[in-house]
Design a protein around this motif. Structure first.
Motif, PDB file in Angstrom:
ATOM      1  N   ALA A  31      -3.417 -10.259  10.167  1.00 18.25           N
ATOM      2  CA  ALA A  31      -3.547  -8.461  10.257  1.00 18.25           C
ATOM      3  C   ALA A  31      -5.398  -7.681   9.911  1.00 18.25           C
ATOM      4  O   ALA A  31      -4.610  -6.504  10.582  1.00 18.25           O
ATOM      5  CB  ALA A  31      -2.287  -8.100  11.235  1.00 18.25           C
ATOM      6  N   LEU A  32      -5.336  -8.042   9.011  1.00 20.36           N
ATOM      7  CA  LEU A  32      -6.205  -7.529   8.238  1.00 20.36           C
ATOM      8  C   LEU A  32      -5.908  -5.905   7.731  1.00 20.36           C
ATOM      9  O   LEU A  32      -6.374  -5.608   7.255  1.00 20.36           O
ATOM     10  CB  LEU A  32      -7.010  -7.362   8.831  1.00 20.36           C
ATOM     11  N   GLY A  33      -4.731  -5.539   7.187  1.00 19.17           N
ATOM     12  CA  GLY A  33      -4.189  -4.519   6.916  1.00 19.17           C
ATOM     13  C   GLY A  33      -4.703  -4.318   4.852  1.00 19.17           C
ATOM     14  O   GLY A  33      -4.771  -3.508   4.867  1.00 19.17           O
ATOM     15  N   GLU A  34      -4.228  -5.536   4.779  1.00 19.58           N
ATOM     16  CA  GLU A  34      -4.442  -5.367   3.847  1.00 19.58           C
ATOM     17  C   GLU A  34      -6.068  -5.109   3.103  1.00 19.58           C
ATOM     18  O   GLU A  34      -6.418  -4.227   2.476  1.00 19.58           O
ATOM     19  CB  GLU A  34      -4.254  -6.775   2.591  1.00 19.58           C
ATOM     20  N   GLU A  35      -7.177  -6.051   3.829  1.00 23.36           N
ATOM     21  CA  GLU A  35      -8.196  -5.514   3.233  1.00 23.36           C
ATOM     22  C   GLU A  35      -8.294  -4.269   3.875  1.00 23.36           C
ATOM     23  O   GLU A  35      -9.738  -3.238   3.006  1.00 23.36           O
ATOM     24  CB  GLU A  35      -9.378  -7.237   4.574  1.00 23.36           C
ATOM     25  N   THR A  36      -8.003  -3.693   5.282  1.00 23.49           N
ATOM     26  CA  THR A  36      -8.410  -2.531   5.836  1.00 23.49           C
ATOM     27  C   THR A  36      -8.156  -1.371   4.678  1.00 23.49           C
ATOM     28  O   THR A  36      -8.761  -1.119   4.378  1.00 23.49           O
ATOM     29  CB  THR A  36      -7.304  -2.104   7.502  1.00 23.49           C
ATOM     30  N   GLN A  37      -6.806  -1.563   3.924  1.00 24.85           N
ATOM     31  CA  GLN A  37      -6.372  -0.752   3.480  1.00 24.85           C
ATOM     32  C   GLN A  37      -6.908  -0.496   2.065  1.00 24.85           C
ATOM     33  O   GLN A  37      -7.874   0.570   1.706  1.00 24.85           O
ATOM     34  CB  GLN A  37      -4.760  -0.228   3.003  1.00 24.85           C
ATOM     35  N   ASN A  38      -7.411  -1.926   1.311  1.00 23.93           N
ATOM     36  CA  ASN A  38      -7.137  -1.625  -0.170  1.00 23.93           C
ATOM     37  C   ASN A  38      -9.499  -1.510   0.355  1.00 23.93           C
ATOM     38  O   ASN A  38      -9.886  -0.985  -0.630  1.00 23.93           O
ATOM     39  CB  ASN A  38      -7.307  -2.662  -0.824  1.00 23.93           C
ATOM     40  N   ASN A  39      -9.999  -2.221   1.266  1.00 21.27           N
ATOM     41  CA  ASN A  39     -11.805  -1.650   1.118  1.00 21.27           C
ATOM     42  C   ASN A  39     -11.881  -0.344   0.952  1.00 21.27           C
ATOM     43  O   ASN A  39     -12.749  -0.023   0.709  1.00 21.27           O
ATOM     44  CB  ASN A  39     -12.322  -2.762   2.044  1.00 21.27           C
ATOM     45  N   PHE A  40     -10.349   0.133   2.266  1.00 18.75           N
ATOM     46  CA  PHE A  40     -11.373   2.014   2.626  1.00 18.75           C
ATOM     47  C   PHE A  40     -10.913   2.691   1.487  1.00 18.75           C
ATOM     48  O   PHE A  40     -11.385   3.269   0.891  1.00 18.75           O
ATOM     49  CB  PHE A  40     -10.292   2.549   3.649  1.00 18.75           C
ATOM     50  N   HIS A  41      -9.724   2.194   0.121  1.00 20.07           N
ATOM     51  CA  HIS A  41      -9.040   3.010  -1.425  1.00 20.07           C
ATOM     52  C   HIS A  41     -10.327   2.424  -2.193  1.00 20.07           C
ATOM     53  O   HIS A  41     -10.818   3.780  -2.847  1.00 20.07           O
ATOM     54  CB  HIS A  41      -7.919   2.142  -1.435  1.00 20.07           C
ATOM     55  N   SER A  42     -10.942   1.385  -2.273  1.00 21.02           N
ATOM     56  CA  SER A  42     -11.902   0.923  -2.693  1.00 21.02           C
ATOM     57  C   SER A  42     -13.487   2.016  -2.810  1.00 21.02           C
ATOM     58  O   SER A  42     -13.307   2.651  -4.386  1.00 21.02           O
ATOM     59  CB  SER A  42     -13.011  -0.185  -2.908  1.00 21.02           C
ATOM     60  N   LEU A  43     -13.515   2.317  -1.703  1.00 28.33           N
ATOM     61  CA  LEU A  43     -14.894   2.698  -1.208  1.00 28.33           C
ATOM     62  C   LEU A  43     -14.884   4.283  -1.149  1.00 28.33           C
ATOM     63  O   LEU A  43     -15.145   5.240  -1.664  1.00 28.33           O
ATOM     64  CB  LEU A  43     -15.010   2.616   0.296  1.00 28.33           C
ATOM     65  N   ILE A  44     -13.329   4.700  -1.724  1.00 24.37           N
ATOM     66  CA  ILE A  44     -12.970   6.602  -1.396  1.00 24.37           C
ATOM     67  C   ILE A  44     -12.441   6.954  -3.221  1.00 24.37           C
ATOM     68  O   ILE A  44     -12.674   7.299  -3.973  1.00 24.37           O
ATOM     69  CB  ILE A  44     -12.444   7.157  -0.886  1.00 24.37           C
ATOM     70  N   GLY A  45     -12.510   5.376  -4.264  1.00 22.61           N
ATOM     71  CA  GLY A  45     -12.398   5.064  -5.155  1.00 22.61           C
ATOM     72  C   GLY A  45     -11.056   5.684  -5.473  1.00 22.61           C
ATOM     73  O   GLY A  45     -10.172   6.304  -6.209  1.00 22.61           O
ATOM     74  N   VAL A  46     -10.265   5.358  -4.964  1.00 21.95           N
ATOM     75  CA  VAL A  46      -8.346   5.970  -5.056  1.00 21.95           C
ATOM     76  C   VAL A  46      -7.421   4.053  -5.415  1.00 21.95           C
ATOM     77  O   VAL A  46      -8.528   3.482  -5.224  1.00 21.95           O
ATOM     78  CB  VAL A  46      -8.677   5.482  -3.557  1.00 21.95           C
ATOM     79  N   ASP A  47      -6.685   3.964  -6.415  1.00 22.10           N
ATOM     80  CA  ASP A  47      -6.132   2.805  -6.446  1.00 22.10           C
ATOM     81  C   ASP A  47      -5.871   1.841  -4.659  1.00 22.10           C
ATOM     82  O   ASP A  47      -5.423   2.304  -4.264  1.00 22.10           O
ATOM     83  CB  ASP A  47      -5.185   3.087  -7.732  1.00 22.10           C
ATOM     84  N   THR A  48      -6.218   0.775  -5.159  1.00 18.57           N
ATOM     85  CA  THR A  48      -5.628   0.052  -4.286  1.00 18.57           C
ATOM     86  C   THR A  48      -4.378  -0.488  -4.331  1.00 18.57           C
ATOM     87  O   THR A  48      -3.801  -0.588  -5.850  1.00 18.57           O
ATOM     88  CB  THR A  48      -6.403  -1.215  -3.951  1.00 18.57           C
ATOM     89  N   ALA A  49      -3.773  -0.919  -3.579  1.00 21.62           N
ATOM     90  CA  ALA A  49      -1.847  -1.587  -3.181  1.00 21.62           C
ATOM     91  C   ALA A  49      -2.336  -3.093  -4.252  1.00 21.62           C
ATOM     92  O   ALA A  49      -2.826  -4.118  -3.658  1.00 21.62           O
ATOM     93  CB  ALA A  49      -1.992  -1.432  -1.640  1.00 21.62           C
ATOM     94  N   LYS A  50      -1.456  -2.931  -5.191  1.00 20.97           N
ATOM     95  CA  LYS A  50      -1.563  -3.901  -5.794  1.00 20.97           C
ATOM     96  C   LYS A  50      -0.016  -5.517  -5.002  1.00 20.97           C
ATOM     97  O   LYS A  50      -0.200  -6.467  -5.539  1.00 20.97           O
ATOM     98  CB  LYS A  50      -1.002  -4.005  -7.228  1.00 20.97           C
ATOM     99  N   GLY A  51       0.653  -4.868  -4.375  1.00 19.21           N
ATOM    100  CA  GLY A  51       1.759  -5.866  -3.699  1.00 19.21           C
ATOM    101  C   GLY A  51       1.649  -6.698  -2.454  1.00 19.21           C
ATOM    102  O   GLY A  51       2.379  -7.181  -2.082  1.00 19.21           O
ATOM    103  N   TRP A  52       0.233  -6.492  -1.616  1.00 20.14           N
ATOM    104  CA  TRP A  52       0.029  -7.183  -0.352  1.00 20.14           C
ATOM    105  C   TRP A  52       0.184  -8.943  -0.391  1.00 20.14           C
ATOM    106  O   TRP A  52       1.026  -9.458   0.561  1.00 20.14           O
ATOM    107  CB  TRP A  52      -0.978  -7.251   0.277  1.00 20.14           C
ATOM    108  N   GLY A  53       0.678  -9.057  -1.854  1.00 20.54           N
ATOM    109  CA  GLY A  53       0.749 -10.513  -1.608  1.00 20.54           C
ATOM    110  C   GLY A  53       2.136 -11.003  -1.202  1.00 20.54           C
ATOM    111  O   GLY A  53       2.297 -12.522  -0.750  1.00 20.54           O
ATOM    112  N   SER A  54       2.955 -10.000  -0.478  1.00 24.56           N
ATOM    113  CA  SER A  54       4.226 -10.034  -0.758  1.00 24.56           C
ATOM    114  C   SER A  54       5.092 -10.171   0.861  1.00 24.56           C
ATOM    115  O   SER A  54       5.554  -9.616   1.303  1.00 24.56           O
ATOM    116  CB  SER A  54       4.440  -9.455  -1.035  1.00 24.56           C
TER     117      SER A  54
END
Length: 350
Positions: free
Chosen positions: A163-186
């Motif tokens: 579903a690419l939820g991790e890519e959507t959230q963390n790529n956007f957070h990286s773009l705006i300079g916000v900490d990425t979510a760390k637990g998507w592996g679970s």
């Protein structure tokens, strides 16, 4: 890992195209109830409506980044008279769809993202909401009489890494300079998802108009059945405004109070304030219950969940913009506060 998701979405999109392609003639005389000979209700002619919605828990008063954290949804609603004749006949055969009505179809694409409260932990709290993404396409069938709107829709998609939820959230957070979510592996495992929705809305059961001001109350009821969501729901929406547009309230991303992509232009500037409430009895929520066919992170969901919302809608010509602030009661044991998030939608009628 992306290929299975795109194959699923591509196949469903092809099915939508097959249904939508053979458009019926736009002659209103073909929209006659074959049983009674009564002309159907006709809104002003249109060629379709495009609506785009964004929901996020950073909007409005919450400022959080947890639980239901983001939703995207785009919908194309067909124009008056665009429903294929054979599809209209199928709708007339459904016992709960009125025959004396305008029939439309809708095509949609959406993605919803869910995270726990603490997105900086590599090993998320097992008693908190699991990470999950849900990406889907939808095919809907709508019937409007002028006083009621019936909607039957099926959403097909995938839950999990595809579903690419991790890519959507963390790529956007990286773009705006916000900490990425760390637990998507679970996050929840990959699983095909299907949900069948049915909703009925009654417009303006109680209403008045005085000068340019108007007021109405519109109740609704509905249900969902599938491995992603299964629930029954009911509620209502109050609107008050000037040059009150003929619609059923602002659209939202399910599960939610229903609204309508379709709206009637007022010929100038119009708008309204609105408030609504919905209660749901939930039998299945994969984002809390976990995967259907294998072990996965999960929490104990609450059976009864409620939404309260309020906001503003403004129409100008063929464009409608809405903002909704929503409060959702706790959805699982251990959630001590309701979730607060905002929804922005933009609709344009062609």
């Amino acid at each position: 890992m992306m290929r299975p998701m795109f194959s699923l979405l591509g196949a469903a999109a092809l099915g939508c195209a097959v249904v939508a392609a053979p458009a019926s003639a736009a002659d209103p005389t073909e929209q006659i109830d074959p049983d009674t000979g009564t002309p159907s209700y006709y809104p002003k002619w249109d060629d379709g409506t495009l609506s785009i919605q964004v929901e996020n828990d950073k909007f409005g008063f919450s400022g959080t980044d947890q639980h239901y954290t983001n939703g995207l949804h785009a919908t194309w609603l067909s124009g008056t008279g665009d429903m294929p004749i054979w599809a209209q006949e199928v709708g007339n055969a459904l016992p709960f769809f009125p025959t004396n009505s305008i029939k439309r179809y809708s095509l949609s694409f959406g993605q919803s993202i869910f995270t726990p409260s603490d997105t900086q932990a590599d090993d998320p709290d097992p008693d908190d909401r699991p990470y999950a993404g849900w990406t889907y396409i939808g095919l809907g069938y709508l019937a409007e009489t002028g006083n009621t709107l019936d909607r039957l829709e099926i959403d097909l998609g995938v839950v999990g890494p595809w579903a690419l939820g991790e890519e959507t959230q963390n790529n956007f957070h990286s773009l705006i300079g916000v900490d990425t979510a760390k637990g998507w592996g679970s996050q929840l495992h990959n699983e095909p998802g299907a949900v069948l929705y049915y909703e009925r809305m009654w417009r303006a059961l109680g209403s008045f108009k005085a000068g340019g001001l108007g007021f109405d109350f519109s109740p609704h009821a509905g249900a969902a059945l599938g491995n992603v969501y299964t629930y029954a729901a009911g509620g209502g929406t109050v609107r008050v405004g000037f040059n009150l547009p003929d619609d059923y309230g602002p659209p939202r991303i399910r599960p939610s109070l229903p609204g309508s992509t379709q709206f009637e232009p007022t010929g100038g500037l119009g708008g309204y304030l609105f408030a609504g409430v919905e209660g749901r009895a939930v039998a299945r929520n994969i984002f809390l219950d976990g995967n259907t066919f294998r072990d996965s992170p999960s929490v104990d969901k609450k059976i009864f969940v409620g939404d309260v919302q309020a906001g503003v809608a403004v129409t100008l010509g063929n464009t409608r913009v809405t903002y909704t602030q929503a409060i959702r009661s706790p959805e699982f044991d251990g959630q001590d506060k309701p979730d607060i998030f905002g929804s922005i939608s933009l609709s344009y009628r062609f």
